[in-house]
Design a protein around this motif. Structure first.
Motif, PDB file in Angstrom:
ATOM      1  N   GLY A  68       0.816  -1.208   0.000  1.00 28.99           N
ATOM      2  CA  GLY A  68       0.000   0.000   0.000  1.00 28.99           C
ATOM      3  C   GLY A  68       0.849   1.258   0.000  1.00 28.99           C
ATOM      4  N   PRO A  69       0.211   2.425  -0.128  1.00 26.13           N
ATOM      5  CA  PRO A  69       0.925   3.705  -0.194  1.00 26.13           C
ATOM      6  C   PRO A  69       1.796   3.940   1.039  1.00 26.13           C
ATOM      7  CG  PRO A  69      -1.379   3.979  -0.811  1.00 26.13           C
ATOM      8  CD  PRO A  69      -1.252   2.596  -0.260  1.00 26.13           C
ATOM      9  N   ARG A 128      -1.467   8.488  -3.022  1.00 27.93           N
ATOM     10  CA  ARG A 128      -1.990   7.161  -3.385  1.00 27.93           C
ATOM     11  C   ARG A 128      -1.913   6.950  -4.896  1.00 27.93           C
ATOM     12  NH1 ARG A 128      -6.076   8.699   0.586  1.00 27.93           N
ATOM     13  NH2 ARG A 128      -5.703   7.500   2.516  1.00 27.93           N
ATOM     14  N   HIS A 185       1.715   6.324  -5.815  1.00 33.43           N
ATOM     15  CA  HIS A 185       2.098   4.967  -5.424  1.00 33.43           C
ATOM     16  C   HIS A 185       1.556   3.947  -6.421  1.00 33.43           C
ATOM     17  CE1 HIS A 185       2.969   1.562  -2.763  1.00 33.43           C
ATOM     18  NE2 HIS A 185       1.786   1.103  -3.123  1.00 33.43           N
ATOM     19  N   ARG A 186       0.300   4.089  -6.786  1.00 35.29           N
ATOM     20  CA  ARG A 186      -0.301   3.140  -7.727  1.00 35.29           C
ATOM     21  C   ARG A 186       0.427   3.168  -9.072  1.00 35.29           C
ATOM     22  NH1 ARG A 186      -5.106   4.749  -7.134  1.00 35.29           N
ATOM     23  NH2 ARG A 186      -5.350   6.043  -8.990  1.00 35.29           N
ATOM     24  N   GLN A 187       0.824   4.368  -9.514  1.00 35.93           N
ATOM     25  CA  GLN A 187       1.556   4.466 -10.776  1.00 35.93           C
ATOM     26  C   GLN A 187       2.923   3.789 -10.682  1.00 35.93           C
ATOM     27  OE1 GLN A 187       1.396   8.746 -11.300  1.00 35.93           O
ATOM     28  NE2 GLN A 187      -0.226   8.561 -12.845  1.00 35.93           N
ATOM     29  N   VAL A 210       3.705   1.288  -8.767  1.00 36.88           N
ATOM     30  CA  VAL A 210       3.466  -0.161  -8.767  1.00 36.88           C
ATOM     31  C   VAL A 210       3.238  -0.666 -10.190  1.00 36.88           C
ATOM     32  CG1 VAL A 210       1.860  -1.970  -8.033  1.00 36.88           C
ATOM     33  CG2 VAL A 210       2.593  -0.216  -6.400  1.00 36.88           C
ATOM     34  N   GLU A 211       2.408   0.040 -10.950  1.00 36.05           N
ATOM     35  CA  GLU A 211       2.105  -0.370 -12.317  1.00 36.05           C
ATOM     36  C   GLU A 211       3.349  -0.304 -13.201  1.00 36.05           C
ATOM     37  OE1 GLU A 211      -1.003   2.313 -13.313  1.00 36.05           O
ATOM     38  OE2 GLU A 211      -2.559   1.225 -12.185  1.00 36.05           O
TER      39      GLU A 211
END
Length: 383
Positions: free
Chosen positions: A235-236, A252, A255-257, A259-260
């Motif tokens: 998670g973030p 957030r 962080h998601r970017q 991860v991708e």
């Protein structure tokens, strides 16, 4: 001759010794007063029948096993009596009692009597500063292990670089790691800022955003290196230091970017703790390793900070710290560090376990950087 702790009442004698001993780079009255009240130091005065013969001041780097001879002065009329050697041996013992493993110092390259004394007492030169003093003279860098430990695993060439802003410890650490690997990477001020732009979390506490481990791994990958991230939580990251909900929303998204992008680049991301044995094994195999620490044990600031593993032995891990302290406006001038204070910092293994966790989430993050395809890593010799 008696050697005792320096007291605030000794200030006039200390100023007189300073004036008699040095033509430039003198410690000011204000600085003496500060060091006399400071806790992280060993400050001794040699006296004979009430007359001050000389003093020695050693500073201790909090959270580490490193001490530094800040200043040593002997009155001209007292030279030749063994005062300097006696003071040096006494402050070595004081630093040893405080837990230090190494004592480092700088000495003017043309001060042959002092150099001879240091060599006689077991100090070895390991570098040189050009244009170090106010008179533009150079300084030799010398070090002595004041405890019977032999550092190992740090024989590779790992350059040290200072961060140039208060928020670019991550880029400075990554530049050190990449420059210490095959591939011909050359650090630059421009790339320091570019790396921060690529790896930043955008926001962090009340200041500029710090660097995300996945962002640093991606930045290394883009420059042709193999990279890998170990993060013990999913998670973030760093949300606990931010109150504004919109800032949290942006973090957030960032962080998601990350991860991708790591998934698309096939960068290994391991959500687990990495222990000291694994760290040193990877280091010996040729990797350079960035480690996120909390600065609380160093400066009471509780800030996330990136350092680079530079070596290890049975008692300590050694790190290159990019922070000289001069990029922080609140840092007092006397507390600012020299490059000597920031290289191969010995951190006791038990202290390192606590230092390498950040925040209430106990975040532990490591970025491992290795030579990319087509380059052969150079392993450090086994210890």
């Amino acid at each position: 001759m008696d050697i005792r702790p320096a007291l605030e009442s000794d200030l006039p004698e200390l100023l007189a010794l300073e004036s008699q001993s040095f033509h430039s780079d003198r410690i000011s009255r204000r600085s003496f007063r500060r060091w006399l009240r400071h806790h992280d130091r060993v400050f001794l005065l040699a006296v004979d029948q009430g007359q001050a013969l000389g003093y020695a001041l050693v500073t201790l780097r909090r959270g580490t096993r490193l001490a530094r001879l800040y200043s040593l002065a002997v009155a001209p009329q007292s030279r030749g009596r063994g005062v300097a050697g006696a003071l040096l041996k006494a402050v070595e013992q004081g630093a040893r009692d405080a837990g230090a493993l190494y004592l480092r110092l700088e000495v003017a390259s043309d001060n042959q009597p002092a150099i001879n004394l240091y060599r006689k007492l077991g100090y070895q030169q390991f570098g040189c500063y050009e244009d170090y003093y106010e008179d533009h003279g150079s300084a030799l860098r010398m070090e002595k292990c004041i405890r019977p430990y032999a550092p190992g695993g740090d024989s590779r060439t790992l350059p040290w670089l200072a961060q140039t802003t208060a928020f670019t410890c991550g880029p400075a650490a990554l530049m050190m790691a990449m420059a210490g690997l095959p591939g011909g990477y050359r650090p630059s001020p421009e790339d320091e800022i570019q790396l921060w732009r690529e790896a930043t979390t955008v926001f962090m506490t009340s200041g500029h955003g710090g660097c995300h481990p996945l962002g640093l791994a991606l930045a290394a990958h883009r420059r042709g290196f193999a990279s890998e991230a170990w993060i013990n939580i999913e998670g973030p990251l760093f949300l606990e230091g931010v109150r504004d909900e919109n800032k949290k929303r942006v973090m957030r998204i960032a962080h998601r970017q990350f991860v991708e992008q790591c998934a698309a680049a096939r960068i290994p991301v391991r959500h687990a703790d990495i222990d000291q044995g694994q760290l040193t094994e990877r280091f010996q195999a040729g990797a350079n390793i960035l480690i996120l620490i909390s600065t609380y044990r160093l400066d009471n600031m509780k800030a996330p900070h990136w350092v680079v593993l530079s070596g290890f032995d049975e008692s300590c891990l050694y790190v290159h710290d990019p922070d000289l302290g001069d990029t922080h406006p609140r840092q007092a001038a006397d507390a600012q560090r020299s490059a000597l204070d920031c290289q191969h910092l010995p951190i006791a293994r038990d202290s390192f376990n606590a230092m390498s966790r950040f925040g209430s989430s106990r975040l532990r993050a490591v970025v491992i950087v290795e030579a990319g395809p087509g380059t052969a890593p150079t392993p450090a010799p086994a210890t």
